[in-house]
Design a protein around this motif. Sequence first.
Motif, short mmCIF file in Angstrom:
data_model
loop_
_atom_site.label_atom_id
_atom_site.label_comp_id
_atom_site.label_asym_id
_atom_site.label_seq_id
_atom_site.Cartn_x
_atom_site.Cartn_y
_atom_site.Cartn_z
N LEU A 121 0.83 -1.20 0.00
CA LEU A 121 0.00 0.00 0.00
C LEU A 121 0.87 1.25 0.00
O LEU A 121 0.54 2.25 -0.66
N GLY A 122 1.97 1.21 0.72
CA GLY A 122 2.87 2.36 0.76
C GLY A 122 3.31 2.78 -0.63
O GLY A 122 3.21 3.95 -1.02
N GLY A 123 3.78 1.81 -1.41
CA GLY A 123 4.27 2.12 -2.76
C GLY A 123 3.16 2.68 -3.65
O GLY A 123 3.39 3.58 -4.45
N VAL A 124 1.97 2.13 -3.47
CA VAL A 124 0.86 2.52 -4.34
C VAL A 124 0.36 3.92 -3.99
O VAL A 124 0.12 4.77 -4.86
N LEU A 125 0.22 4.21 -2.70
CA LEU A 125 -0.27 5.53 -2.28
C LEU A 125 0.74 6.61 -2.64
O LEU A 125 0.37 7.70 -3.08
N MET A 126 2.01 6.33 -2.45
CA MET A 126 3.02 7.35 -2.75
C MET A 126 3.12 7.60 -4.25
O MET A 126 3.57 8.65 -4.68
N GLN A 127 2.65 6.65 -5.05
CA GLN A 127 2.66 6.79 -6.51
C GLN A 127 1.42 7.57 -6.98
O GLN A 127 1.36 7.99 -8.12
N GLY A 128 0.42 7.72 -6.11
CA GLY A 128 -0.79 8.44 -6.51
C GLY A 128 -1.81 7.57 -7.21
O GLY A 128 -2.78 8.07 -7.78
N ALA A 129 -1.61 6.25 -7.18
CA ALA A 129 -2.62 5.35 -7.75
C ALA A 129 -3.70 5.12 -6.70
O ALA A 129 -3.54 5.48 -5.52
N GLU A 130 -4.79 4.50 -7.13
CA GLU A 130 -5.89 4.27 -6.20
C GLU A 130 -5.88 2.80 -5.77
O GLU A 130 -6.05 1.92 -6.62
N PRO A 131 -5.66 2.52 -4.49
CA PRO A 131 -5.68 1.12 -4.08
C PRO A 131 -7.12 0.60 -3.99
O PRO A 131 -8.02 1.34 -3.61
N LEU A 132 -7.31 -0.64 -4.37
CA LEU A 132 -8.60 -1.28 -4.15
C LEU A 132 -8.31 -2.55 -3.36
O LEU A 132 -7.65 -3.47 -3.87
N LEU A 133 -8.77 -2.55 -2.11
CA LEU A 133 -8.46 -3.69 -1.25
C LEU A 133 -9.56 -4.74 -1.36
O LEU A 133 -10.74 -4.42 -1.21
N VAL A 134 -9.15 -5.94 -1.67
CA VAL A 134 -10.10 -7.02 -1.91
C VAL A 134 -10.05 -7.96 -0.71
O VAL A 134 -9.00 -8.55 -0.43
N ASP A 135 -11.19 -8.07 -0.02
CA ASP A 135 -11.21 -8.86 1.22
C ASP A 135 -10.74 -10.30 0.98
O ASP A 135 -11.15 -10.94 0.02
N ALA A 136 -9.93 -10.77 1.91
CA ALA A 136 -9.46 -12.16 1.86
C ALA A 136 -9.77 -12.77 3.22
O ALA A 136 -8.88 -13.01 4.03
N GLY A 137 -11.06 -12.97 3.46
CA GLY A 137 -11.53 -13.54 4.72
C GLY A 137 -12.03 -14.96 4.52
O GLY A 137 -11.80 -15.56 3.45
N PRO A 138 -12.74 -15.49 5.52
CA PRO A 138 -13.18 -16.90 5.44
C PRO A 138 -14.12 -17.18 4.27
O PRO A 138 -14.10 -18.29 3.72
N ASP A 139 -14.89 -16.18 3.84
CA ASP A 139 -15.87 -16.42 2.75
C ASP A 139 -15.18 -16.77 1.44
O ASP A 139 -15.77 -17.40 0.57
#
Length: 398
Positions: free
Chosen positions: A133-151
């Motif tokens: 996330l650090g690299g992506v935010l500092m680059q100005g891109a938009e992170p999209l976090l995709v849940d990786a839970g039990p489902d």
Amino acid sequence: MHNPRLDLLTDYPFQRLAALLEGLEPGAAPLMMSIGEPQHPVPALVGEVLATSGAGWGKYPPIAGAPELKGAIAGWAERRYGLPSGMLPLEAILPASGTREALYMIAQTVVPERKAGATPLVLMPNPFYQVYLGGVLMQGAEPLLVDAGPDTGFLPDIEALPPETLARAAMVIVCSPANPQGAVLSLERWTALVRLARQYDFVLVADECYSEIYAGTPPAGVLEACHALGGSLDNVLVFNSLSKRSSVPGMRSGFVAGDPAIIQRFQRLRAYAAAGMPLPLQMVSAALWSDEAHAVANRRLYQEKISDASAIFGDRFGYHPPAGGFFLWLNVGDGEAATRRLWAEAGVKVLPGRYLARDRVDPVSGAVSNVGAPYIRVALVQNRETTQQALQRMVSVL
Ligand SMILES: Cc1ncc(COP(=O)(O)O)c(C=O)c1O
């Protein structure tokens, strides 16, 4: 004066952990299970090769990597993943001073200003290794976090995302074996992801740093998927490291390999930005990638501790032996509260899962949730006796 993008970064999880435990005395002699820093013995090869490669300290390290190291990495990948000789040419490989710095820097190489008429997305799992996330935010891109839970079996279901999202993706990061959940992506799913990367023209970043820590079947890797699809490395990068495989986190030795066109551009950036790996360490790394015996012995030590954990936890806290890697990901209801209790009552330091995941705000209700909040992460990196002691103390407190 400062770069406002820095304000988007949270404190690193271990700083947040220190704040959570501030003022609490450990309830017993401290046992550190929070940091994933392998504590197994350093292989004897390290000292042996260092003793004969001292002349290299007198040279600037080649950013492109010494042919001896790249040849050793290619040889390892061919043996490990059954690749035909030459599928991973030397120009498709770059050394990294630990994968951490390279994972941070890769967004600068592959993320453009716009994709599909919008700000590019970078997809990554949630929870995740914070450096992504650090690299992506500092680059100005938009992170999209995709849940990786039990489902979704503790892996991000990238394949289920809508075409518009995939079309905007410039880079998709997948970690398998996953830190922290220990889930492993199948060859079929790697293959599906490689296909998607080519269909939607994004770069698939496979973080396989834990690939050599497993109990039964060796985890599949993205290079195997490339092989299954005919051998092209287009749109694919794999990151791997000696930190876990060879228990040398202090050596800072990893590599990135894949699409030669991307590697060439990355090498141009790294000529400006990267700290090259000193030549003597490149020679040690070559020897370690070429030797399997120490990696087998190292793996066995983790297997012993994982069977101890299985005996101690049974099916409590949603425990399941990790398919890969050395973390336990335990559902204790409230990870922060459990972390405080474990420290105050048993002197066991673990990491709340919340600190490895980002909050999600429901767009309609405004409710905030965090996929990692019920969990704690326990690193099985200490010796067997210490680990047994820590796990037993945990069971008595939780
Ligand atoms: C998922 C993951 N990727 C990458 C790294 C970086 O490892 P290194 O920089 O030691 O190669 C780590 C380290 O803990 C990790 O957990």
